[in-house]
Design a protein around this motif. Structure first.
Motif, PDB file in Angstrom:
ATOM      1  N   LEU A 158       0.833  -1.212   0.000  1.00  0.00           N
ATOM      2  CA  LEU A 158       0.000   0.000   0.000  1.00  0.00           C
ATOM      3  C   LEU A 158       0.865   1.258   0.000  1.00  0.00           C
ATOM      4  N   LEU A 159       1.929   1.232   0.778  1.00  0.00           N
ATOM      5  CA  LEU A 159       2.797   2.413   0.853  1.00  0.00           C
ATOM      6  C   LEU A 159       3.493   2.677  -0.480  1.00  0.00           C
ATOM      7  N   LYS A 160       3.783   1.612  -1.203  1.00  0.00           N
ATOM      8  CA  LYS A 160       4.388   1.776  -2.518  1.00  0.00           C
ATOM      9  C   LYS A 160       3.385   2.451  -3.462  1.00  0.00           C
TER      10      LYS A 160
ATOM     11  N   PHE B 230       1.057   4.424  -2.553  1.00  0.00           N
ATOM     12  CA  PHE B 230       0.899   5.807  -2.076  1.00  0.00           C
ATOM     13  C   PHE B 230       2.021   6.699  -2.581  1.00  0.00           C
TER      14      PHE B 230
ATOM     15  N   ILE C 278       1.657   1.013   8.554  1.00  0.00           N
ATOM     16  CA  ILE C 278       1.371   2.150   7.669  1.00  0.00           C
ATOM     17  C   ILE C 278       1.643   3.460   8.402  1.00  0.00           C
TER      18      ILE C 278
ATOM     19  N   SER D 273       5.404   3.991   8.920  1.00  0.00           N
ATOM     20  CA  SER D 273       6.114   4.310   7.681  1.00  0.00           C
ATOM     21  C   SER D 273       5.793   5.724   7.207  1.00  0.00           C
ATOM     22  N   LEU D 274       4.544   6.135   7.357  1.00  0.00           N
ATOM     23  CA  LEU D 274       4.183   7.500   6.959  1.00  0.00           C
ATOM     24  C   LEU D 274       4.967   8.518   7.776  1.00  0.00           C
TER      25      LEU D 274
END
Lengths: 329, 329
Positions: free
Chosen positions: A322-324, A326, B283, B286-287
């Motif tokens: 998901l972070l990728k 984003f 998440i 990482s953010l």
């Protein structure tokens, strides 16, 4: 912009003169979710900030039925008789569902709400707990700038919101019933540990002996917990808010708390910690909102969550996918 | 890429065959912070995930001196005698400072560490609590895939890491000394409330009467708390890990816990909740890392924080200013 600024200047001036209408309008402004209002609110907060902070901030919690309104009415009237100015705010994240379950109805504090030296504001009626808490924090600053020197932040005794309140006040007061051990079982985990003082309400008439027993049990339960301050041992008092009994004794304890913890610099340090952690909380929340708002995330999220709950994808792997998405969006 | 993949395939095969060297190398891989290792680790986790989950996951905590190693050695040897395979993991965020303060020294569990049916792995030696916890979670999945059916996650009794462990296990076991009420005071807030079972260790010799008294006090203290499951009331047992006494009774309680909470689907639901909240935790973290890593943020952060701590900027205003910098960067 000019118009916005002159409006803000006049609001700030009104607040400095303890004008209640200005205060009420300023709180409405900070409660607004409109982007331009938010910018005005930031400007206003920057202006009034130097005048804030001159109060004792007290969180008040207890289950429905414990007599919170009666207590705040009696306590507030006593404080006013002593020359104080009292603001009553509230945090109730459930009020969006119930249409304002606490403090929504000012008639609950009929005497207090008619006092010039009192200001009562219900909980913001919508938003996440984080959002509700932020607006209450900011309302607290505005009330202080308007010269209110005792801030009471009321909350319902059901968990999350207690923690939020304890993170914005100097002292946390827990109201309990004279029912003792049985009631302790019903109290959400961790709430007892937040309390700097326990007040057994309804210590009147038939309930007096029960209130004495309960006070003893609460005292013993507090003794099992490690106090959070080296300079303060949480204490138990009894009162009858209905008959205005024991109220002065409670204020005496609060004054002692303030004196001791101000001298040891604990209140000041706590407020600094609260401010910094509030800033980081805002940052975290906003980052997460930005993340969840991305269309790419919204369309992938359900599938990822279901892969994780069905054990087909490790949680950290799903997070990285998901972070990728984003960072490439 | 091909090379990486064939390495991963052979690791996965080794794990499926319960090969201890493959397991140890796989854990080293997931502990690595190198980006290409991380991708390999994700691939490996996806491969082994269907074989994970077939264990009872038990968190074990207690202050230094309570005899955690002796307990795990005695408990682990008993489990092996009953045909189980036992993996012992650890979470100790302080180990980066002390060079591995718990489980770093396998001689602490001399007998157990020599068993073919036991696998002992110290805490990852560096990183934030979040990072350490993530690697322990992933190591747990690998151990399960390698056929270990009892996973013990040890932690030191000092707060944060207990919460992290309770969020990755099915059952949380708190070891206490026979010193009773005095000890309760020393236990970090909230730890008691995590416990599904309390074990009074060192219930032997001179300490037997004290252990009996302490067990009574702990039982009373648990009675004051609201149990977190509708189907389980936290319970107290005594043991002497040194003399292997009371160990079977503890396993009986754990089996009862597993049977009841599996039948009521609580363990399964808890694991799903844990996975989803683990994903969100990753998440969030990482953010925040991405935010703090931006040069624009790094150069503005100190000033903003100091404006906030000195009361010149409201926390939410500072947060918004930083977020604006971040999204424009």
């Amino acid at each position: 912009m000019i118009k916005g600024n002159s409006k803000i200047v006049s609001l700030a001036e009104g607040i400095a003169k303890s004008d209640r209408r200005s205060l009420a309008r300023a709180i409405t402004l900070i409660e607004s979710t409109r982007l331009d209002h938010r910018e005005d609110a930031d400007t206003l907060l920057e202006k009034i900030l130097p005048q804030s902070g001159n109060s004792i901030r007290i969180g008040i919690s207890g289950v429905p039925g414990v007599g919170k309104s009666t207590f705040i009415e009696s306590f507030g009237m006593y404080l006013i008789s002593q020359g104080h100015r009292v603001a009553v705010l509230a945090i109730d994240p459930s009020s969006q569902r119930t249409g304002g379950s606490i403090l929504g109805d000012k008639t609950r504090m009929e005497l207090l709400s008619r006092q010039e030296a009192a200001f009562i504001r219900p909980s913001p009626a919508s938003g996440t707990l984080g959002g509700v808490a932020r607006r209450t924090r900011e309302a607290m600053l505005l009330c202080e700038a308007a010269g209110f020197d005792v801030i009471l932040v009321e909350t319902v005794g059901v968990g999350q919101s207690e923690t939020a309140v304890s993170e914005m006040v100097d002292m946390f007061l827990l109201l309990l019933l004279p029912s003792g051990g049985d009631e302790l079982q019903g109290i959400k985990k961790g709430i007892m540990e937040l309390a700097d003082m326990i007040v057994v309400n309804k210590a009147d008439g038939d309930l007096k002996p029960a209130a004495n027993r309960a006070a003893g049990e609460y005292h013993a339960a507090l003794g099992l917990m490690r106090p959070s301050s080296p300079n303060w041992k949480p204490t138990v008092r009894k009162c009858s808010a209905l008959h205005d009994e024991g109220i002065q004794e409670i204020w005496d304890v609060i004054k002692e708390f303030r004196t001791k913890l101000w001298a040891s610099h604990e209140i000041q340090d706590k407020r600094v910690r609260q401010s910094v952690s509030w800033m980081w909380g805002e940052i975290r929340e906003s980052l997460l909102v930005a993340f969840c708002d991305k269309p790419e995330i919204q369309s992938a999220l359900n599938e990822m969550e279901s892969e994780v709950t069905q054990g087909r994808l490790a949680p950290a792997t799903a997070a990285r996918k998901l972070l990728k998405l984003f960072s490439n969006a």
